[in-house]
Design a protein around this motif. Structure first.
Motif, mmCIF file in Angstrom:
data_model
loop_
_atom_site.group_PDB
_atom_site.id
_atom_site.type_symbol
_atom_site.label_atom_id
_atom_site.label_comp_id
_atom_site.label_asym_id
_atom_site.label_seq_id
_atom_site.Cartn_x
_atom_site.Cartn_y
_atom_site.Cartn_z
ATOM 1 N N GLY A 197 55.645 27.396 25.291
ATOM 2 C CA GLY A 197 55.877 28.789 24.903
ATOM 3 C C GLY A 197 54.592 29.505 24.538
ATOM 4 N N SER A 198 53.450 28.998 25.030
ATOM 5 C CA SER A 198 52.180 29.701 24.799
ATOM 6 C C SER A 198 51.133 29.264 25.811
ATOM 7 N N GLY A 199 50.276 30.203 26.129
ATOM 8 C CA GLY A 199 49.187 29.957 27.066
ATOM 9 C C GLY A 199 48.481 31.277 27.321
ATOM 10 N N ARG A 200 47.233 31.200 27.800
ATOM 11 C CA ARG A 200 46.471 32.429 28.040
ATOM 12 C C ARG A 200 45.708 32.301 29.354
ATOM 13 N N PHE A 201 45.913 33.263 30.243
ATOM 14 C CA PHE A 201 45.251 33.274 31.544
ATOM 15 C C PHE A 201 44.363 34.511 31.591
ATOM 16 N N VAL A 202 43.055 34.267 31.697
ATOM 17 C CA VAL A 202 42.084 35.374 31.728
ATOM 18 C C VAL A 202 41.507 35.450 33.136
ATOM 19 N N SER A 203 41.673 36.585 33.778
ATOM 20 C CA SER A 203 41.175 36.748 35.145
ATOM 21 C C SER A 203 39.981 37.699 35.133
ATOM 22 N N THR A 204 38.827 37.195 35.590
ATOM 23 C CA THR A 204 37.701 38.129 35.751
ATOM 24 C C THR A 204 37.890 38.777 37.115
ATOM 25 N N VAL A 205 38.456 39.957 37.116
ATOM 26 C CA VAL A 205 38.711 40.674 38.371
ATOM 27 C C VAL A 205 37.460 41.489 38.662
ATOM 28 N N SER A 206 37.528 42.779 38.533
ATOM 29 C CA SER A 206 36.421 43.701 38.796
ATOM 30 C C SER A 206 37.059 45.073 38.847
ATOM 31 N N ALA A 207 36.248 46.110 38.609
ATOM 32 C CA ALA A 207 36.769 47.458 38.853
ATOM 33 C C ALA A 207 37.109 47.625 40.338
ATOM 34 N N ALA A 208 36.506 46.772 41.190
ATOM 35 C CA ALA A 208 36.823 46.813 42.622
ATOM 36 C C ALA A 208 38.267 46.397 42.891
ATOM 37 N N GLY A 209 38.919 45.778 41.906
ATOM 38 C CA GLY A 209 40.329 45.414 42.053
ATOM 39 C C GLY A 209 41.261 46.549 41.680
ATOM 40 N N LEU A 210 40.727 47.573 41.004
ATOM 41 C CA LEU A 210 41.510 48.760 40.661
ATOM 42 C C LEU A 210 41.160 49.905 41.596
ATOM 43 N N LEU A 211 39.892 49.921 41.983
ATOM 44 C CA LEU A 211 39.362 50.985 42.833
ATOM 45 C C LEU A 211 38.967 50.293 44.150
ATOM 46 N N THR A 212 37.857 50.602 44.715
ATOM 47 C CA THR A 212 37.385 49.886 45.915
ATOM 48 C C THR A 212 35.877 50.039 45.942
ATOM 49 N N MET A 213 35.174 48.934 46.208
ATOM 50 C CA MET A 213 33.716 48.967 46.231
ATOM 51 C C MET A 213 33.231 49.338 47.634
ATOM 52 N N ILE A 214 32.376 50.341 47.713
ATOM 53 C CA ILE A 214 31.862 50.717 49.036
ATOM 54 C C ILE A 214 31.080 49.546 49.634
ATOM 55 N N GLY A 215 31.156 49.405 50.954
ATOM 56 C CA GLY A 215 30.366 48.401 51.669
ATOM 57 C C GLY A 215 30.796 46.978 51.442
ATOM 58 N N ALA A 216 31.957 46.718 50.861
ATOM 59 C CA ALA A 216 32.355 45.345 50.541
ATOM 60 C C ALA A 216 33.862 45.177 50.710
ATOM 61 N N ALA A 217 34.317 45.117 51.968
ATOM 62 C CA ALA A 217 35.760 45.027 52.217
ATOM 63 C C ALA A 217 36.377 43.720 51.707
#
Ligand SMILES: NC(=O)c1ccc[n+]([C@@H]2O[C@H](COP(=O)([O-])OP(=O)(O)OC[C@H]3O[C@@H](n4cnc5c(N)ncnc54)[C@H](O)[C@@H]3O)[C@@H](O)[C@H]2O)c1
Length: 257
Positions: free
Chosen positions: A126-146
């Motif tokens: 009944g407990s655990g923690r998952f931390v994901s290092t995503v990026s703003a590129a996961g909310l938006l999109t990074m130019i030049g990096a599909a």
């Protein structure tokens, strides 16, 4: 908050440098027992020795069992931090299947595999923690990096999925979405990074601070650059306007190259 990680068993992947090393140092400083993973065994050992942690080198996808054993059988916090960034992926260039496959494997599937291995124990306790290092590129999109943009969207979606599915069963999930952070990865982003990331880049320690503030406030979305919230809202509110603005940045980048 300190109590939330005091003596916790923590795994940080890709922690031989950059953001991962900063997260590992911070967790150790807060009293956690930390497994330091990295593909580069020497760098993993150096950080583990520095913080009194345990080095478990290797590919992030393949070390979960060994890391759990090293922590005495229980992983309280898993930081899916290892990531790869390849520039390019433009649809008008030859398709590089290997770049796409590696990006999926490290940026998304390593998270999926870890969750599969850790969730049964977390749900049982009944407990655990998952931390994901995503990026703003996961909310938006990074130019030049599909491949980077697409797989970071995938990592964000997977973190969201975990959170909305298991939050009533004790799982805490955090998605860290920074813009530029001064690490080896940023240094390798070339002219696109120079244009959009480096001017507002923060230090890896700032990312660790933002995560710990987010843990304290029990927040899913961790934004070391608060302005990213406004860009994310603008994208949702008027996609065409947002795309036109992003395309202006693309054109600026093409002129600068
Ligand atoms: N630096 C930035 O501007 C920035 C911005 C947003 C998100 N991020 C994300 O932060 C995370 C950490 O990146 P960083 O900037 O600290 O980069 P970094 O290059 O400094 O560190 C990444 C580490 O991950 C390791 N690694 C790579 N593939 C691995 C694998 N399969 N298994 C285990 N370790 C592996 C590398 O050896 C390296 O030590 C990544 O997921 C990245 O996408 C970085």
């Amino acid at each position: 908050m300190v109590g939330a990680v005091q003596d916790a068993g923590v795994v940080v992947t890709g922690a031989g440098g950059g953001i991962g090393a900063a997260l590992a140092r911070r967790f150790a400083a807060e009293g956690a027992r930390v497994v330091v993973n990295d593909l580069d065994a020497g760098r993993a050992k150096a950080v583990a020795d520095e913080i009194g942690g345990i080095a478990v080198p290797g590919d992030a996808s393949s070390i979960v069992g060994e890391a759990r054993d090293a922590l005495g059988g229980t992983v309280d916090v898993y930081c899916a931090n290892a990531g790869v960034a390849f520039g390019g992926g433009n649809a008008d260039k030859p398709l590089d299947e290997k770049v796409w496959a590696t990006s999926w494997d490290v940026n998304v599937m390593a998270h999926v595999r870890a969750a599969h291995e850790l969730l049964p124990g977390w749900l049982e306790r009944g407990s655990g923690r998952f931390v994901s290092t995503v990026s703003a590129a996961g909310l938006l999109t990074m130019i030049g990096a599909a491949p980077y943009s697409v797989t970071k969207h995938g990592a964000y979606a997977f973190a969201e999925y975990l959170s909305l599915t298991y939050r009533h069963r004790g799982l805490k999930v955090h998605a860290i979405c920074p813009q530029g952070v001064r690490t080896d990865m940023l240094a390798a982003t070339g002219s696109a990074g120079d244009l959009v990331l480096k001017p507002t880049a923060v230090e890896p320690e700032d990312v660790a601070d933002a995560l710990f503030k987010g843990i304290e406030e029990d927040r899913f979305l961790i934004l070391p650059h608060p302005e990213a919230a406004g860009y994310y809202q603008a994208r949702a509110a008027d996609p065409d306007r947002w795309l036109t603005n992003m395309n202006h940045i693309q054109q600026k980048w093409e002129e600068a190259r």
